[in-house]
Each structure stands twice: as structure tokens, then as C-alpha cells.
Motif scaffolding. Structure first.
Motif, PDB file in Angstrom:
ATOM      1  N   ARG A 241      34.134  45.495  38.686  1.00 27.57           N
ATOM      2  CA  ARG A 241      35.174  44.493  38.432  1.00 27.57           C
ATOM      3  C   ARG A 241      34.516  43.149  38.140  1.00 27.57           C
ATOM      4  O   ARG A 241      33.831  42.579  38.990  1.00 27.57           O
ATOM      5  N   PHE A 250      41.564  45.032  32.644  1.00 27.45           N
ATOM      6  CA  PHE A 250      41.436  46.064  33.671  1.00 27.45           C
ATOM      7  C   PHE A 250      42.287  47.291  33.351  1.00 27.45           C
ATOM      8  O   PHE A 250      42.374  48.211  34.162  1.00 27.45           O
ATOM      9  N   GLY A 277      43.063  49.752  40.574  1.00 27.06           N
ATOM     10  CA  GLY A 277      42.457  48.616  39.891  1.00 27.06           C
ATOM     11  C   GLY A 277      42.998  48.306  38.521  1.00 27.06           C
ATOM     12  O   GLY A 277      42.502  47.376  37.848  1.00 27.06           O
TER      13      GLY A 277
END
Length: 520
Positions: A241, A250, A277
Motif C-alpha cells: 500500500r 487501490f 484493501g
């Protein structure tokens, strides 16, 4: 870490011994020594404590002879019972028999009149039983003396360490026809075996530990066709990330599903994607159930069409919409209306977006699989019942040989398939790679669990990870999230699994030891 069949393990032994020149007795010596020291450590055995070792006639029995010798060297009192006359032993087992005789350890043979009486007394007095009766070459049914011995060991409820596999089970299928040892733990040599990841195999082998006995890694890598999902493997796939990213980077995920009475499934899938995520999730639902939006404010919503289920009109709208997304889940709660089935096929035919196909969308594909053949960025996630609908195989046939059936199916249609269930597998139809889940846990057996999994896999697809790795990583993360939830709640529900996804991923990134398969 690899999972081998009995034939593959035999080939690994052959290459190591015949081609590389590693003495077979060296491999046996390593196996028995490791098993002995493992048992001392695992059960905190102290000098003069008693251990019962039982040996068969093959090389598994030879491992038991070595194990007994090292236990004796460490001051343990060893009761050794051979279930076969020395004339019937394999070449290497006979050599180890001769060595053990020279150490002065008494070997009880079945020809002795007090064999069973002595066995019962030794069993009663022992803290641990070491099972070296049958190995990976065993087929069929334990009979006569071995069967009786196994039955008595199981009845004693003494802790048992099995060498390689629990005696009496089939090394490949995990099937049991007759008596089979119920071990507390198993030390397996070289690689895990297929039986270790079957329901019956797990119940008989107990906790699994893999011992490196000296077969080179490149040999095992050369012959394996199944890799075991592990923390280290999955950690290397997890996307990093970047703190500078905005939400769209994302991954944008579209969840297509829902119908009257099944509005919760797409919500669970969407939550699974966000918790894994993904930066942006939209639920595409028929208009009659869009009121579920109040339960999931983090998602955006799209009414695909008027009515209680997704139809062909909705499919046209969604095909145009999908160009804005990085991955799609199609199926959670979608229902079985015939027009919905047509809509599912239409969407998959007229888009090339990475997709997870789940639940009743899988049943929609029955009879139409040729139309999506070669869609390599697509993951199908059937349980046995859904896979039966796709293949016309019975649930029983799938249960007996799920991996082979899934492999043949994935290869035929060039798709990635995750066959769900205890110790689920992932198969890539293009490369024929197979990943084995090490997990069988009741926490995952709850309504909506599969919907959460579909969202997890889609989240990885949306981050540009290929279908096979997305499915493999998703399966592992989902299993860990379920196990994490089980530590917190007695009755785990699907939303609990969702809540624990971030913690599971954090644990993987920290390379935690989850204890599915240990090292000996």
C-alpha cells in the motif's frame, strides 16, 4: 512447501538415491533421528520414561528402528515390537534391524508366544507410541496382526507419533478401509503428502510436521505439481500500500448480485473487498433490494434494472458500466431466474474485465461453459454442489478426487478454479499450477462465508494480480480471517470474518507462524 503423491515421493527418493548417489540408509537415518528428537521435544520426554515403538516390514518400519535407537541413546526405555519376521523386512529395514539387535535392545517378534501379552503390558506402561507400521506405499486394508495392533493402540488412547503417515490410511486419498492409527501428531519426511490434506487423513494424522531428511530442494521442485499455501508464499504476493495513492488506485470493484430474499450476499462480498484493501466498491442490484444501502454506507449503489432480479436489460446497462471498474464479482445472491442466467452469460461474453464468478452465477454457466472458455482472468469459486452442476459429476465423486476433477475442468476451459471445502484447492487451467489450502476449520462453515471470499479475491484481481495468485492469496487470507474470528467468537458469522480480514493480512505481513504445518 510442496504436497506430493505417493508416486511423486517414490520418484523423489529414486532420483536422490539412484541419480544423485545419496545412500538410502542416510535418508532413513535422518528420518528416524529427527523423529526421535522431535518426540522428545514435543512430549517433554525425560530419561527412563517409556516409549513403545511399533515397526512394519517396509522402509517406514526401518525409520522406526532408527527412531528407537536414538530414543534409547537419549536414555529412554524403549519397548520395540516388530510385526513381521526379519525375513520379510525390506533391505534397508533389515540392516537397521541388525544394528538395533547389536545395541542390545530387545526386539519382540510375532513368533514369540507372549507377543500380545507383552505388547499389552508395554502399551499400558508407555508414555508415547511411535507408529512405523505402514508408510506411503500402503494400499488396501490393514489385516491380521497389524489390524489388531492398531485397534489396541487406538483403544488405549495413548498419544501416538506416526512416521510419515498414520498407518492404515491411503497416502493419496486419505481413505481408510479397516483399522487406521489415530495419531496426535505425524512427522512426515521430505514433503507433506496428499492424504494430510483430506478430512479423514487429518483426523488420523493429527498435527503435521515436515522433516527435511536430505532430499535436495531442486529434486522436490522438479517433480511436484501442488504447492502448499503458506504465510511466506502469500506474503510475497500481497500488494504493498503506497501512502501517496488515492482510492481509485487501490482498485474499483463492482459486485453484481442480489435478488429478493438474498440482499445480504452482495453486501458481504463488497465488505470483503473493502476490508482487503480495495479503494472503491459499487453494488449493482435489482431495484427491489437497493434499500440495503443503509446497511453498507461505505459502498456506492447502482440499480441494474427494475424488478426483483437482474435481467437482460440490466445486463446491457452493466456491460457499459464495467469499463469503469478494475474487477467484478458476479453471483452473490443473484438467484436462479432463467433470465438472470442469460444476463450472467451476456456480461461475461461481452466484457473482458477480471471476474470472480460465484454462487448461482456458477449454475448459470452450466451448459454454456464453452462460451467463456479461455477467459484466463476469471476465477470460478464453486463448492462441491455447484461444481457438480457444472460437470455432471456427483458430489461423492468430487469428494473422492476433487483435485483431479478441478484440474481437468480448469484445463479444459482455461480458467482458474477454486474448489471450496475443507482443504480447498486452487487450480490454474493455463499453467496447471495447483495450490493447496492447509486449512480445515468450522469457522468458515457459515452462511455468507463464500460471499466474503469472492470479495477478497476480487480485491486482489483489482490490484492487477493474476487470477491464480489472486485466488490463492484470497483463499489463505479468508481462512486466516475465519480462524482469527473464531478466537473471538463462539458462533462465527460472515461479518465477523470480514472484520478480521485486516488483522489476518497484518499477521501475514509480519510472517507469523500459524501452525498449520510445522517443521520437525
Amino acid at each position: 512447501m510442496y504436497v506430493l503423491s505417493s508416486n511423486q515421493m517414490r520418484e523423489a527418493d529414486r532420483i536422490a538415491i539412484s541419480e544423485l548417489g545419496i545412500p538410502s540408509l542416510s535418508l532413513m537415518e535422518n528420518a528416524g533421528r529427527i523423529a526421535a528428537f522431535f518426540s522428545i521435544d514435543m512430549w517433554k520426554l525425560k530419561p527412563k520414561e517409556k516409549v513403545l515403538v511399533i515397526a512394519g516390514k517396509g522402509n517406514n518400519g526401518g525409520d522406526a528402528y532408527v527412531c528407537a535407537r536414538f530414543l534409547q541413546n537419549q536414555g529412554l526405555e524403549v519397548f520395540f515390537f516388530s510385526l513381521f519376521d526379519p525375513s520379510l523386512l525390506s533391505k534397508d529395514a533389515l540392516i537397521q534391524h541388525g544394528i538395533l539387535v547389536k545395541t542390545g535392545l530387545k526386539i519382540k517378534l510375532p513368533s514369540e508366544s507372549d507377543f500380545m501379552e507383552s505388547f499389552e503390558k508395554s502399551l499400558l506402561r508407555s508414555r508415547l507410541v511411535v507408529d512405523g507400521i505402514f508408510g506411503t506405499g500402503f494400499k488396501g486394508k490393514a489385516r491380521d496382526l497389524p489390524s489388531e495392533i492398531i485397534e489396541r493402540v487406538n483403544a488405549s488412547e495413548k498419544p501416538v507419533l506416526s512416521l510419515d503417515i498414520a498407518s492404515g490410511i491411503n497416502s493419496d486419498s486419505g481413505s481408510v478401509d479397516g483399522q487406521a492409527i489415530k495419531a496426535e501428531s505425524t512427522v512426515t519426511f521430505g514433503c507433506a503428502k496428499k492424504c494430510h490434506f483430506t478430512v479423514r487423513g487429518k483426523r488420523h494424522c493429527g498435527n503435521l510436521f515436515v522433516a527435511d531428511i536430505g532430499i535436495p530442494e531442486f529434486v522436490l521442485n522438479k517433480i511436484h505439481d501442488t504447492e502448499l499455501l503458506t504465510c511466506d508464499m502469500v506474503k510475497n504476493i500481497l500488494p504493498k500500500r503506497d501512502d501517496s495513492f488515492h482510492k481509485n488506485l487501490f482498485g474499483k470493484i463492482l459486485i453484481i448480485g442480489g435478488s429478493t430474499g438474498m440482499s445480504g450476499a452482495p453486501v458481504l462480498s463488497g465488505k470483503g473487498a473493502l476490508k482487503t484493501g480495495s479503494g472503491y466498491v459499487t453494488l449493482a442490484l435489482p431495484s427491489n433490494i437497493t434499500q440495503v444501502s443503509v446497511s453498507f454506507p461505505e459502498a456506492t449503489y447502482l440499480a441494474s434494472n427494475e424488478g426483483p432480479f437482474i435481467n437482460l436489460e440490466g445486463a446491457k446497462k452493466l456491460i457499459q458500466t464495467l469499463v469503469k471498474y478494475d474487477a467484478v464479482v458476479i453471483g452473490p445472491g443473484i438467484g436462479r431466474d432463467p433470465e438472470t442466467a442469460q444476463a450472467v452469460i451476456e456480461i461475461l461474453l461481452k466484457t473482458d474485465i477480471p471476474a470472480v464468478v460465484d454462487a448461482d452465477a456458477l449454475r448459470a454457466l452450466a451448459g454454456s461453459l464453452e462460451k467463456i472458455k479461455g477467459r484466463e482472468n476469471t476465477v470460478l469459486t464453486p463448492h462441491a454442489g455447484e461444481f457438480s452442476a457444472l460437470t455432471d459429476l456427483s458430489v461423492e465423486e468430487i469428494g473422492e478426487n476433487g483435485k483431479e476433477h478441478a484440474l481437468n475442468f480448469a484445463k479444459k476451459y482455461s480458467l482458474t478454479v477454486h474448489l471450496k471445502g475443507p482443504f480447498g484447492i486452487v487450480v490454474c487451467g493455463k499453467t496447471l499450477k495447483t495450490a493447496q489450502s492447509p486449512v480445515m476449520d468450522s469457522a468458515l462453515a457459515t452462511a455468507g462465508s463464500g460471499d466474503v471470499l469472492s470479495g477478497i479475491i476480487a480485491s486482489f484481481l483489482g490490484r492487477k494480480i493474476d487470477a491464480y495468485q489472486s485466488a490463492s492469496t484470497g483463499v489463505f487470507v479468508h481462512a486466516l480471517a475465519g480462524i482469527t474470528a473464531k478466537k473471538l467468537f463462539h458462533g462465527v458469522i460472515a461479518s465477523d470474518i470480514c472484520q478480521c480480514i485486516p488483522q489476518a493480512i497484518n499477521e501475514i505481513e509480519r510472517a507469523a507462524d500459524f501452525g498449520f504445518v510445522g517443521s520437525a
